[in-house]
Design an enzyme around this catalytic site. Structure first.
Site, PDB file in Angstrom:
ATOM      1  N   GLY A 232       0.795  -1.233   0.000  1.00  0.00           N
ATOM      2  CA  GLY A 232       0.000   0.000   0.000  1.00  0.00           C
ATOM      3  C   GLY A 232       0.816   1.265   0.000  1.00  0.00           C
ATOM      4  O   GLY A 232       1.911   1.314  -0.549  1.00  0.00           O
TER       5      GLY A 232
ATOM      6  N   LEU B 145      -4.603  -5.635  -3.952  1.00  0.00           N
ATOM      7  CA  LEU B 145      -3.570  -4.592  -3.999  1.00  0.00           C
ATOM      8  C   LEU B 145      -2.192  -5.158  -3.633  1.00  0.00           C
ATOM      9  O   LEU B 145      -2.004  -5.676  -2.532  1.00  0.00           O
ATOM     10  CB  LEU B 145      -3.941  -3.449  -3.038  1.00  0.00           C
ATOM     11  N   ASP B 146      -1.234  -5.047  -4.551  1.00  0.00           N
ATOM     12  CA  ASP B 146       0.142  -5.502  -4.329  1.00  0.00           C
ATOM     13  C   ASP B 146       0.223  -6.995  -4.013  1.00  0.00           C
ATOM     14  O   ASP B 146       1.151  -7.451  -3.344  1.00  0.00           O
ATOM     15  CB  ASP B 146       0.816  -4.686  -3.207  1.00  0.00           C
ATOM     16  N   GLN B 147      -0.783  -7.743  -4.477  1.00  0.00           N
ATOM     17  CA  GLN B 147      -0.855  -9.171  -4.163  1.00  0.00           C
ATOM     18  C   GLN B 147      -0.543 -10.045  -5.371  1.00  0.00           C
ATOM     19  O   GLN B 147      -0.529 -11.263  -5.249  1.00  0.00           O
ATOM     20  CB  GLN B 147      -2.279  -9.532  -3.674  1.00  0.00           C
TER      21      GLN B 147
END
Lengths: 284, 284, 284, 284
Positions: free
Chosen positions: D201, D227-229
């Site tokens: 994040g 998110l960012d995964q």
């Protein structure tokens, strides 16, 4: 960021230096925001970088060095005084490979490196477009009829005319003459595409491949008369394998070269480097 | 872990090799669990490591090589067959510095490295206690009256008597004679305390300090007649600074040396290495 | 190496600290051989490590702190005074994995780490032989009938009986109670087998594998009440790939763990660490 | 460099796959120049990348996939066929920070990355000059009145109009909606300025500073709904210290970001990546 002063000092080591320097800064109304020192017990030398505030100085900035004279004399110091907003007039010299040139131009453009690039000089005419993209004058100075001396004299004249304070060899493949190196001593930074002292000279990626190394590197150094022998400022490496042919080594190396050159330039711009013999002290 | 067979192959590159080898393994009832190949376009060579299951083989393990002969002959291959449970009888040679010796002994003890260490040999008598701690026989074989030949002959005799299949130079500071290197060719692994080819020979940390490098390294290699010239198996590096004197470089380097030696030994033990000229192919 | 004194200082930042400290050392007849300071502008804090000679001190070593009181009071400093020949009585706690324990024992044995290891404690009985090899008493303290409190009390009693000044968790897998952590605050160093704050808690290599990271790490930190939340002293990483299953990640990680733990212990032994909030200042 | 074909294959693991694929390539007149396979024993999966010559193929290039159908069907393979001269039409999305955008543009310009950049899109209007320097159309698409949906729809329309095959998020700070991610699935590569999964994040350098880590990183990954995964393609790290404030971490990180993004793009362009679940296999 506030504007600060930076003192770079060297002298023979003796008791009382740190106290004297710190006392001086306090006395003139400065506040030390960074100080790093290094003692070389083998050579008996002391080196220091002191960065201090200037907004409440009780002397003119021009008078700082004079005010410092008693301390400098007492300890027999070599002293340099600089300020953190220095943005040197810079010439970038490059031969065929464009990556270091492109990177230095782009970082100066975005403000990442505090360079005031006055000109790009090349012995090839490939980079006019790149220089133009960043609105930097480009000078094509080829070697004509094998006359290296004439070419070098022309490069020197261009640099002097532009008032260059820093010369970046961004993969410039012509070897500089001693007189040129001498004239620009301490102001030429080169990126060499090997982990020096391994693979001096031409085709270091070819040399690295033939020796079968498992790691390659890049080295940024001040240029001196000995080829690839100058004081090393910064190095970095990356892992390679038997799968990497010479072209792949060169490609992996390009990433290193731009990173290492960038770090070396930053250290120079921030007055973090003292040269001692053939070594550098690079304060953190 | 299941026991597997490993084929290490090299030959001139031509179409059809991969298909032929894969077909062979399938035909004899093996299942390929790892296969890696390398083509060297410059030398026109093909190298492969094929690891396959043996629990449902339709030939005796002793008969695998013979069964493979038609494929090997067709492509003019050099072939090595090994099994993954190999645990070679090993001699460790060390001079004064104890760290590599201690590390190899400890890792063999904990099972981290599949070494069957039969003896420790040293030209100093410092390490008897360390060898004893791990219940490994220790032999003190000093150079007497400068007679290096006699010392080397005695070491050789000890190694042969113990049936050594692998000789680890764990910071052994005596240079081996050509005849010794020849006899144990491909079976001697040395750890050199520099990033080769930089700083060959004695006192590499001193050399590194004097050159002012910003990174130091360690190199594990097979020993050949040329000092520190043999095929490199593994290297690693660590960042240093002007603050590090020679003693500190040596200390930082010790961590590297044990790690690099350990990785090289593991690659050798797992049959991951092919030597080609003075380079190695180390399959992942 | 000569014996030196080390002052570790912290206080709110203001002008004149460096001058005052340097002046103090000069006044009592010491010569500063290393000094590093750090200013945290965000928190307005000043931190310093000053190492100085003691062979010509004009005060007793026991009187140094008292002599320093005026300076400390003037700036409201927290002060620690230590000497460089400190070799703390140390307890090593380990569960099943032997590699960190073996490494710490071997490095204490060779003098690489200045640890006076008084005992090894484990909740498994596997390591008696290893401790015995290095002639260190071994205590098997298992959790009986799930009574973690009793086990912990026994460990605490052993540590106190032996006069431990430092507790090394060399892959000790039992979580310590707040009272235990409290009692040994600032004196317990743990090695966690991940790049914190990624992969807190159990099975970090499994977690790393499932997330598909391309680099794994290890972290040494002071132990506080929050699991794997304490101030980080040192970290390092190594590259991995899709080929590495959980067992291979664990094996690669073991090399990291011993190296990272070793570096953290050395920084602690050399009085290079100041803790500020949940962060550390580790002087070079 | 010669033009080659690349087969990217995945299927459940069983005996005979390697032989069948190698046989196929030989049969159609190709010569394998690179082959790498990976077996995931835990999931029972087999993955392979096979690169082969096409200049003497006995089938049309358009017919290769059809000719391969029997092999693919026999093993239940997912198959992708690509060629090495692919130069995808690419859109670069960037917010305020210019460094990744400048780097991608420069590397496409010098040919370092085989990208055919059709447009630059930003929610800020800072980068018109940079795009213009490299003669790439620039589109300023701000979020107006907080209407993120409208902005995203406009970006999507621009990308589709230009025929984008690849979307590079070069520090684009707006979170993409699931529908957008879905439409461009497998074709969006993001650079995140932390060592994921640490510091997901916003403000990862702030988070890293507050946690007191000693190493920071950057991560390139395919974008998925979380998110960012998404599956990680490449990561790298650099050492930092207590001296580095948040701004300095960000500066050091910028070097990492451009390098990591560049490597990830290259792996994608060379068809080296297979996605399996949330992990990637990146063939060397």
């Amino acid at each position: 960021m506030s504007r600060h002063a930076v003192l770079l000092l060297s002298c023979r080591d003796r008791p009382g230096i740190v106290a004297a320097v710190a006392g001086f800064v306090t006395d003139i109304g400065g506040n030390i925001v960074e100080a790093e020192q290094h003692t070389d017990p083998q050579d008996g030398m002391f080196f220091q970088r002191v960065q201090f505030t200037v907004d409440h100085l009780q002397v003119d900035e021009d008078g700082v060095l004079e005010a410092f004279t008693p301390v400098a004399d007492r300890f027999g110091m070599e002293v340099q005084l600089r300020f953190t907003d220095w943005q040197p007039r810079t010439a970038v010299l490059a031969s065929k490979p464009p990556h270091c040139l492109a990177d230095v131009l782009a970082r100066a453009y975005t403000g990442e490196l505090a360079l005031d690039i006055g000109l790009v000089v090349s012995n090839h005419d490939d980079h006019a477009g790149l220089a133009d993209a960043f609105k930097v004058p480009f000078h094509f100075v080829p070697v004509v009829d094998g006359d290296r001396g004439a070419q070098e004299a022309e490069v020197d004249a261009l640099l002097r005319a532009d008032g260059a304070e820093l010369v970046v060899l961004a993969r410039y493949m012509l070897i500089l003459s001693p007189w040129f190196v001498d004239r620009w001593a301490g102001r030429i930074i080169n990126i060499h595409h090997s982990f020096l002292p391994a693979f001096v000279g031409a085709s270091p990626y070819r040399q690295a491949h033939d020796r079968g190394v498992k790691i390659i590197g890049a080295t940024a150094h001040y240029v001196t008369a000995g080829l690839d022998q100058g004081p090393i400022i910064e190095q970095d490496v990356t892992r390679v394998s038997h799968r990497d042919d010479v072209a792949t080594l060169a490609r992996r190396g390009r990433d290193l070269e731009v990173t290492v050159l960038g770090r070396a330039l930053r250290a120079h711009l921030e007055h973090r480097i003292l040269v001692w013999g053939n070594r550098t002290i690079v304060f953190g």
